[in-house]
Design an enzyme around this catalytic site. Structure first.
Site, PDB file in Angstrom:
ATOM      1  N   SER A   1     -24.741  -7.981  -9.826  1.00 15.25           N
ATOM      2  CA  SER A   1     -23.926  -8.231 -11.012  1.00 15.25           C
ATOM      3  C   SER A   1     -22.661  -7.390 -11.012  1.00 15.25           C
ATOM      4  O   SER A   1     -21.741  -7.668 -11.787  1.00 15.25           O
ATOM      5  CB  SER A   1     -24.728  -7.873 -12.273  1.00 15.25           C
ATOM      6  OG  SER A   1     -25.953  -8.567 -12.300  1.00 15.25           O
TER       7      SER A   1
ATOM      8  N   HIS B   1     -23.723 -15.204  -7.523  1.00 14.90           N
ATOM      9  CA  HIS B   1     -24.302 -14.586  -8.718  1.00 14.90           C
ATOM     10  C   HIS B   1     -24.839 -15.673  -9.652  1.00 14.90           C
ATOM     11  O   HIS B   1     -24.066 -16.428 -10.246  1.00 14.90           O
ATOM     12  CB  HIS B   1     -23.212 -13.745  -9.408  1.00 14.90           C
ATOM     13  CG  HIS B   1     -23.696 -12.957 -10.574  1.00 14.90           C
ATOM     14  ND1 HIS B   1     -23.031 -12.898 -11.781  1.00 14.90           N
ATOM     15  CD2 HIS B   1     -24.798 -12.184 -10.737  1.00 14.90           C
ATOM     16  CE1 HIS B   1     -23.698 -12.134 -12.616  1.00 14.90           C
ATOM     17  NE2 HIS B   1     -24.773 -11.687 -12.006  1.00 14.90           N
TER      18      HIS B   1
ATOM     19  N   GLU C   1     -21.433 -17.617 -10.088  1.00 13.06           N
ATOM     20  CA  GLU C   1     -20.136 -17.041  -9.724  1.00 13.06           C
ATOM     21  C   GLU C   1     -20.145 -16.817  -8.215  1.00 13.06           C
ATOM     22  O   GLU C   1     -21.126 -16.293  -7.671  1.00 13.06           O
ATOM     23  CB  GLU C   1     -19.919 -15.700 -10.441  1.00 13.06           C
ATOM     24  CG  GLU C   1     -19.670 -15.836 -11.924  1.00 13.06           C
ATOM     25  CD  GLU C   1     -19.541 -14.480 -12.629  1.00 13.06           C
ATOM     26  OE1 GLU C   1     -18.627 -14.326 -13.441  1.00 13.06           O
ATOM     27  OE2 GLU C   1     -20.359 -13.580 -12.369  1.00 13.06           O
TER      28      GLU C   1
ATOM     29  N   ASN D   1     -19.854 -10.854 -16.632  1.00 12.93           N
ATOM     30  CA  ASN D   1     -20.295  -9.533 -17.086  1.00 12.93           C
ATOM     31  C   ASN D   1     -19.144  -8.653 -17.544  1.00 12.93           C
ATOM     32  O   ASN D   1     -19.332  -7.778 -18.393  1.00 12.93           O
ATOM     33  CB  ASN D   1     -21.117  -8.833 -16.004  1.00 12.93           C
ATOM     34  CG  ASN D   1     -22.553  -9.331 -15.998  1.00 12.93           C
ATOM     35  OD1 ASN D   1     -23.114  -9.600 -17.050  1.00 12.93           O
ATOM     36  ND2 ASN D   1     -23.135  -9.490 -14.831  1.00 12.93           N
TER      37      ASN D   1
HETATM   38  N1  NAD Z   1     -31.572  -9.881 -15.169  1.00 15.66           N
HETATM   39  C1  NAD Z   1     -30.508 -10.647 -15.240  1.00 15.66           C
HETATM   40  O1  NAD Z   1     -30.226 -11.265 -16.286  1.00 15.66           O
HETATM   41  C2  NAD Z   1     -29.605 -10.805 -14.050  1.00 15.66           C
HETATM   42  C3  NAD Z   1     -28.672 -11.866 -14.025  1.00 15.66           C
HETATM   43  C4  NAD Z   1     -27.876 -12.038 -12.896  1.00 15.66           C
HETATM   44  C5  NAD Z   1     -27.983 -11.158 -11.830  1.00 15.66           C
HETATM   45  N2  NAD Z   1     -28.880 -10.126 -11.879  1.00 15.66           N
HETATM   46  C6  NAD Z   1     -28.982  -9.256 -10.703  1.00 15.66           C
HETATM   47  O2  NAD Z   1     -30.111  -9.675  -9.952  1.00 15.66           O
HETATM   48  C7  NAD Z   1     -30.704  -8.533  -9.291  1.00 15.66           C
HETATM   49  C8  NAD Z   1     -32.175  -8.444  -9.664  1.00 15.66           C
HETATM   50  O3  NAD Z   1     -32.296  -8.355 -11.064  1.00 15.66           O
HETATM   51  P1  NAD Z   1     -33.675  -8.750 -11.783  1.00 15.66           P
HETATM   52  O4  NAD Z   1     -33.370  -8.926 -13.216  1.00 15.66           O
HETATM   53  O5  NAD Z   1     -34.349  -9.839 -11.035  1.00 15.66           O
HETATM   54  O6  NAD Z   1     -34.502  -7.372 -11.594  1.00 15.66           O
HETATM   55  P2  NAD Z   1     -36.094  -7.181 -11.594  1.00 15.66           P
HETATM   56  O7  NAD Z   1     -36.308  -5.756 -11.929  1.00 15.66           O
HETATM   57  O8  NAD Z   1     -36.742  -8.225 -12.445  1.00 15.66           O
HETATM   58  O9  NAD Z   1     -36.525  -7.474 -10.078  1.00 15.66           O
HETATM   59  C9  NAD Z   1     -36.134  -6.697  -9.002  1.00 15.66           C
HETATM   60  C10 NAD Z   1     -37.163  -6.919  -7.903  1.00 15.66           C
HETATM   61  O10 NAD Z   1     -36.671  -6.344  -6.688  1.00 15.66           O
HETATM   62  C11 NAD Z   1     -37.801  -5.870  -6.002  1.00 15.66           C
HETATM   63  N3  NAD Z   1     -37.358  -4.930  -4.960  1.00 15.66           N
HETATM   64  C12 NAD Z   1     -36.874  -3.676  -5.119  1.00 15.66           C
HETATM   65  N4  NAD Z   1     -36.564  -3.147  -3.914  1.00 15.66           N
HETATM   66  C13 NAD Z   1     -36.856  -4.103  -2.987  1.00 15.66           C
HETATM   67  C14 NAD Z   1     -36.767  -4.163  -1.563  1.00 15.66           C
HETATM   68  N5  NAD Z   1     -36.310  -3.125  -0.875  1.00 15.66           N
HETATM   69  N6  NAD Z   1     -37.153  -5.290  -0.935  1.00 15.66           N
HETATM   70  C15 NAD Z   1     -37.633  -6.357  -1.632  1.00 15.66           C
HETATM   71  N7  NAD Z   1     -37.735  -6.354  -2.990  1.00 15.66           N
HETATM   72  C16 NAD Z   1     -37.353  -5.243  -3.654  1.00 15.66           C
HETATM   73  C17 NAD Z   1     -38.670  -5.228  -7.073  1.00 15.66           C
HETATM   74  O11 NAD Z   1     -40.014  -5.076  -6.633  1.00 15.66           O
HETATM   75  C18 NAD Z   1     -38.513  -6.249  -8.193  1.00 15.66           C
HETATM   76  O12 NAD Z   1     -39.523  -7.248  -8.142  1.00 15.66           O
HETATM   77  C19 NAD Z   1     -29.853  -7.318  -9.706  1.00 15.66           C
HETATM   78  O13 NAD Z   1     -28.877  -7.105  -8.728  1.00 15.66           O
HETATM   79  C20 NAD Z   1     -29.215  -7.787 -11.016  1.00 15.66           C
HETATM   80  O14 NAD Z   1     -28.001  -7.129 -11.282  1.00 15.66           O
HETATM   81  C21 NAD Z   1     -29.705  -9.945 -12.953  1.00 15.66           C
END
Ligand code: NAD
Length: 315
Positions: free
Chosen positions: A150, A171, A183, A222
């Site tokens: 993000s 994204h 995006e 964002n």
């Molecule tokens: N939550 C949102 O609304 C949103 C929206 C768009 C983008 N994002 C982006 O998406 C990404 C993930 O966010 P999320 O909300 O899914 O987080 P989340 O906490 O729900 O999930 C993250 C996952 O990554 C896993 N993980 C951590 N290290 C790892 C590794 N080395 N190898 C494999 N898996 C690993 C964790 O076990 C976890 O299941 C971030 O970069 C975030 O900025 C989030």
């Protein structure tokens, strides 16, 4: 942590990258993406894997541990079951989609991927390490290595690899199977070919609407959304209004489908805090500074819906 000893596949020679960049100029080749890898099966990774599998692609999902993988697999299967219950997919489509999904804790199994989308925690060091590993294991020279970050500069992830021209930000929005937007964020190093393949893929294969943004922390959505969420948290922290009145204010006064505190719970407080820190780091503008309450709640493990409690409690 990633087990580097289990990695396989040759490192990429610069000359291979150059040959591929020429091939990238051929238009309409996003159809060559059949095997997708998704790293991370949290809220976003599970949703992205679902979108890709429902679009007919063969998808492999990687997580850190067997336990995290099981949680992710259940999340994904529950979401697919809900889609079937609501009539969004037929029982046959449900079975076919599930058959296209596979799961692993070994990134070495990503050797044959045409596209990898990284969706792990918003942490630059963790993501950089994953891109270094992907660079070593993914054998196809013109495979696209994408991040769902993000706010982390794409160029930092790109230069961690030997193929910075094939790294791009794709994204998605939460929940990925529902939200139409993606995006596309090319780094300074991303080739035009990679950008147009990513656009064709997201629009023609996944059926999303793509907008393009420069590699600046927060991109388009964002950069506008995070200061608004932080303002709502500051308003709550200073006692100006209750959480319900803040959310009702924006839902009923501005027709937002979800108020800012509920939306922060949905995104995840850790993610909102990490994005705010990256944006503050980039611009040094007070409007991107995370209020103390946000960090305290992250420290307490109140990350929102995913942990069962944030500004609200979830049963
Ligand atoms: N939550 C949102 O609304 C949103 C929206 C768009 C983008 N994002 C982006 O998406 C990404 C993930 O966010 P999320 O909300 O899914 O987080 P989340 O906490 O729900 O999930 C993250 C996952 O990554 C896993 N993980 C951590 N290290 C790892 C590794 N080395 N190898 C494999 N898996 C690993 C964790 O076990 C976890 O299941 C971030 O970069 C975030 O900025 C989030």
């Amino acid at each position: 942590m990633l087990d580097r000893s289990r990695l396989r596949g040759p490192r990429h020679a610069c000359c291979q990258s150059r040959e591929v960049s020429e091939r990238d100029d051929v238009t309409g080749i996003s159809g060559d993406i059949a095997r997708v890898g998704v790293v991370g099966c949290g809220q976003m990774g599970a949703g992205i894997a679902e979108v890709c599998a429902r679009s007919g692609l063969e998808v492999m999902v990687a997580e850190t541990t067997g336990e995290a993988l099981e949680i992710g697999r259940t999340r994904l299967h529950n979401s697919l079951a809900k889609a079937a219950e609501r009539g969004k997919i037929t029982a046959e489509e449900l079975d076919a989609t599930q058959a296209r999904l596979s799961f692993t804790t070994d990134l070495g199994e990503f050797a044959d991927r045409d596209l990898v989308i990284e969706a792990v925690v918003e942490n630059e060091q963790v993501k950089t390490e994953i891109f270094q590993v992907l660079d070593q294991v993914v054998t196809r020279p013109d495979a696209i290595l994408a991040s769902n970050t993000s706010s982390i500069p794409l160029v930092k992830l790109a230069v961690a690899t030997s193929r910075p021209d094939h790294v791009i930000g794709i994204h998605f929005f939460n929940p990925a199977p529902v939200q139409q937007l993606v995006e596309l964020i090319p780094a300074l190093t991303t080739s035009e070919g990679t950008l147009s393949r990513a656009q064709l893929f997201t629009e023609k294969v996944l059926g999303k609407h793509a907008i393009r943004a420069q590699d600046r922390s927060g991109f388009v959505v964002n950069a506008l959304l995070i200061p608004y969420l932080l303002s709502a948290i500051r308003m709550f922290e200073s006692g100006i209004a209750s959480r319900e009145d803040i959310d009702n204010g924006m839902e009923m006064g501005c027709a937002h489908p979800m108020g800012p505190l509920k939306l922060t719970d949905l995104i995840g407080l850790d993610t909102v805090a990490s994005v705010a820190y990256s944006m503050y780091e980039e611009y040094k503008e007070p409007l991107y500074a995370a209020p103390p309450l946000l960090q305290r709640m992250v420290d307490a493990g109140r990350l929102g819906r995913k942990t069962g409690s944030g500004f609200y409690s979830y049963g």
